[in-house]
Design a protein around this motif. Sequence first.
Motif, PDB file in Angstrom:
ATOM      1  N   PRO A  31       0.833  -1.206   0.000  1.00  9.31           N
ATOM      2  CA  PRO A  31       0.000   0.000   0.000  1.00  9.31           C
ATOM      3  C   PRO A  31       0.866   1.253   0.000  1.00  9.31           C
ATOM      4  O   PRO A  31       1.923   1.281   0.640  1.00  9.31           O
ATOM      5  CB  PRO A  31      -0.804  -0.125   1.296  1.00  9.31           C
ATOM      6  N   HIS A  32       0.463   2.248  -0.769  1.00  9.40           N
ATOM      7  CA  HIS A  32       1.260   3.479  -0.838  1.00  9.40           C
ATOM      8  C   HIS A  32       0.360   4.636  -1.254  1.00  9.40           C
ATOM      9  O   HIS A  32      -0.625   4.434  -1.955  1.00  9.40           O
ATOM     10  CB  HIS A  32       2.393   3.319  -1.856  1.00  9.40           C
ATOM     11  N   TYR A  33       0.708   5.839  -0.807  1.00 10.53           N
ATOM     12  CA  TYR A  33      -0.047   7.034  -1.191  1.00 10.53           C
ATOM     13  C   TYR A  33       0.814   8.073  -1.887  1.00 10.53           C
ATOM     14  O   TYR A  33       0.491   8.551  -2.959  1.00 10.53           O
ATOM     15  CB  TYR A  33      -0.698   7.693   0.032  1.00 10.53           C
ATOM     16  N   ARG A  46       4.374   7.295   4.708  1.00 14.90           N
ATOM     17  CA  ARG A  46       4.789   6.158   5.542  1.00 14.90           C
ATOM     18  C   ARG A  46       3.845   4.962   5.429  1.00 14.90           C
ATOM     19  O   ARG A  46       3.742   4.158   6.335  1.00 14.90           O
ATOM     20  CB  ARG A  46       4.913   6.542   7.038  1.00 14.90           C
ATOM     21  N   MET A  47       3.145   4.888   4.342  1.00 12.36           N
ATOM     22  CA  MET A  47       2.208   3.781   4.191  1.00 12.36           C
ATOM     23  C   MET A  47       2.907   2.557   3.621  1.00 12.36           C
ATOM     24  O   MET A  47       2.451   1.441   3.767  1.00 12.36           O
ATOM     25  CB  MET A  47       1.072   4.227   3.255  1.00 12.36           C
ATOM     26  N   CYS A  48       4.048   2.793   2.955  1.00 12.57           N
ATOM     27  CA  CYS A  48       4.648   1.704   2.189  1.00 12.57           C
ATOM     28  C   CYS A  48       5.740   0.990   2.979  1.00 12.57           C
ATOM     29  O   CYS A  48       6.643   0.403   2.412  1.00 12.57           O
ATOM     30  CB  CYS A  48       5.225   2.248   0.893  1.00 12.57           C
ATOM     31  N   GLN A  94       1.099  -0.849   9.371  1.00 20.18           N
ATOM     32  CA  GLN A  94       0.098  -0.423   8.396  1.00 20.18           C
ATOM     33  C   GLN A  94      -1.197  -0.036   9.110  1.00 20.18           C
ATOM     34  O   GLN A  94      -1.821   0.976   8.795  1.00 20.18           O
ATOM     35  CB  GLN A  94      -0.177  -1.551   7.388  1.00 20.18           C
ATOM     36  N   LYS A  95      -1.573  -0.822  10.072  1.00 19.19           N
ATOM     37  CA  LYS A  95      -2.777  -0.494  10.856  1.00 19.19           C
ATOM     38  C   LYS A  95      -2.617   0.864  11.537  1.00 19.19           C
ATOM     39  O   LYS A  95      -3.513   1.702  11.517  1.00 19.19           O
ATOM     40  CB  LYS A  95      -3.010  -1.562  11.928  1.00 19.19           C
ATOM     41  N   LYS A 126      -8.538  -3.312   3.608  1.00 19.15           N
ATOM     42  CA  LYS A 126      -7.632  -4.459   3.536  1.00 19.15           C
ATOM     43  C   LYS A 126      -6.664  -4.526   4.711  1.00 19.15           C
ATOM     44  O   LYS A 126      -6.385  -5.600   5.219  1.00 19.15           O
ATOM     45  CB  LYS A 126      -6.799  -4.363   2.253  1.00 19.15           C
ATOM     46  N   TYR A 127      -6.113  -3.365   5.076  1.00 21.19           N
ATOM     47  CA  TYR A 127      -5.018  -3.390   6.039  1.00 21.19           C
ATOM     48  C   TYR A 127      -5.355  -2.707   7.365  1.00 21.19           C
ATOM     49  O   TYR A 127      -4.568  -2.773   8.289  1.00 21.19           O
ATOM     50  CB  TYR A 127      -3.770  -2.705   5.454  1.00 21.19           C
TER      51      TYR A 127
END
Lengths: 528, 178
Positions: A31-33, A46-48, A94-95, A126-127
């Motif tokens: 996951p990434h933004y 910091r999502m990835c 991720q959570k 999903k996460y």
Amino acid sequence: MPIVKIDDTDFTVEKGTSVLQAALANDIEIPHYCYHPALEIVGSCRMCLVKVEGMPKLQVSCNTFVGDVPSDKKIDGKYDMVVSTQDELVQQEQKNMLEFLLLNHPLDCPVCDQAGECDLQDYAFKYGNAHSRFEEDKRVRPNEYLGSQIVINHNRCILCSRCVRFTREISGSSELFVEARGYNSKISVLEEKPLDNLLAGNVADICPVGALLSTDYIHKNRIWNLDKQPSICQDCSVGCNVDVFHQKDQILRLTPRENHSVNKFFMCDKGRYGFHRFEEIERLTVPMIMSEGGFIETTWDEAIEKTVDELNGAGKGIAGIASPFHTNEANFMLGRLVNGNVGTLPPITSEEINYPSGFRISGDRSPNRHGMNDVCPSIVDDFASAVERKDIRFLYLLDDGIDRELNELWKGMLEKIDFVVVQSYAMTDVSKCADIVLPGQAPFEREGTITNDMGRVQWLRPSVTTKGESRPDWEIPMLIQSKHAGVEGLTDVSSVMNEMGKDFAAYSDITFFRLGDQGLPLNGKAEE
Amino acid sequence: MATIVKSYEPTFWDRLYLPALAKGLAVTLKHFFRKKITIQYPDEKYVPPDGYRGLHRLNKYPDGKIRCVACEMCSAACPADCIHIIPGPSPWEDGKERFPVRFDIDLLRCIFCGFCEMACPEEAIELTEIYDFSNYTRDDLLIDKEGLLGVYELTKDTNYYSRPNAGQDSEALTSDKF
Ligand code: SF4
Ligand code: SF4
Ligand code: SF4
Ligand code: SF4
Ligand code: FES
């Protein structure tokens, strides 16, 4: 080349590839933004995060690059990097990140136009955690207009800064910036410099959440109701690849489709909102014939018979006007009909715009001038000015469409010719000068190939069905030609492409199957 | 392998039929003295219990604004594909940006499964206890936004059928309310 192990699979990658790129290229989801392939890497969302063996803390995969490690330092004697995207710590992180991002988020997916194609929604599902522990009051800010077409809903923004980087790097206009710091930061524009460049619409596409919205589409529909048709923009000769979203034969929006040989990831607002001008037109759907009192409706059989009669009577005095707005197939069939005696109307142009990123909006507003010239080699530009007109008795004209205005010279010429056939989709300036008007397709109904100004042949696919009794643009000249010559007609657009390939070597290996979504470069023979 | 089934041979008593007759009459007699359960419909209306899945309604807030935000969750969930919504920007400045410009339900296709009310994030659509909304034409069974809001007015306070003049009202409902 370095070998990276992501979860349980080994990949050989170029030196300097980021872990995220390596993963995405191999269908591993991280996951990434803030990462966007066209923009600078900032590593801010910091999502990835992933776990990289040998590093004490989790790393942002978008900004961690695989390099060559000396052979004695390789992990397991083989790997340059070992990455885990499924580690327990990664999952927990991720959570946590999602919980942070959602602290002030209004959770208003039901009224959000991004719902259904929202990365925040998808990743949270999903996460993320199924619940929130935030009990304080959420920060609420009113919506604001950033420019005439773009609205921002600050509450949904996750401050990934994609939009800011877009205006800096792609459009080069730098309208957007992050105002204030920390808890108070928000995306802003200066009052005297609103977000009104011709690429502004793209920020709504690249925003991973529903914060940036196009006023053109806001609250119009839901994404899962729409059908998506990959096609080509027809508003300039660049030929950006687009997805046309439509429902019940009505187009709702256009978004750019990735094609690294043409438009990369973006498109301009002229093309994006251009489809609106076809919405209100009075579509011509039956053949019309000029009689004493004006145009009257007729049937296809009669219209074609009449045209063939006139064609027979005109002997050698026949000519055609090809159109750079039509497909190669339509122009090719026209060329056949009039024995290659072809001209054009004067071009429709505007200013060419080049952006620092290399994105280009062409000055030629027609999508297929290159292709038209390829399949009508002896073409005469601006026919009326160039040609002695008294020996022409029959003229078959492919109409450019509703954007075309006729000058006096052309009007005078069309008046003098005995019989003028116009193939069009509306009662345009040009159609009004006709003796018979044959209803063809409107731009988003067309199917065939168009060739952009860099010589790339692309598949133009129909997004809406052809209205009424109108017929495909290639079919009408084909019917007349086959009747005139007494030969058997062609049955579909692919067989026209086949014929075209026989006459023009550059198009010989072009099929829809080979063109696919990305198109093909011409093999160069057409230029000879 | 074949199985041989022996047919039942009626005895003398069976063939007399009298014991069977007495048995049957006993059941009739028993019910004769019980409380009657037949309802004299349509003079008398059956009152369905809570949770009955009948005609839909669109709820409003106490201040009269429509709850629905035209998110189209209900139409996405609907297995019969019978909810048709056209969204638009809300006419009110209450923070809810969306609003249904049109909201139509094709009651002929609806199977009254209740998925729509389950899917609704705003508690805007609900199935009511109204069951007798038959009509003479198909067109009259397409209920629109005004119709659905009208059903809300009819059902918001009490069970539709336990109101004093329930019989008369339902006439009005079937004809011009949709
Ligand atoms: S931005 Fe995404 S998560 Fe937020 S309301 Fe819109 S759809 Fe939902
Ligand atoms: S508006 Fe969208 S693209 Fe811009 S920073 Fe916020 S979330 Fe990112
Ligand atoms: S009750 Fe079921 S079938 Fe009827 S509208 Fe609702 S979801 Fe659709
Ligand atoms: S009734 Fe509920 S689910 Fe249906 S559109 Fe309105 S708010 Fe959404
Ligand atoms: S995508 Fe890597 S930090 Fe945002």
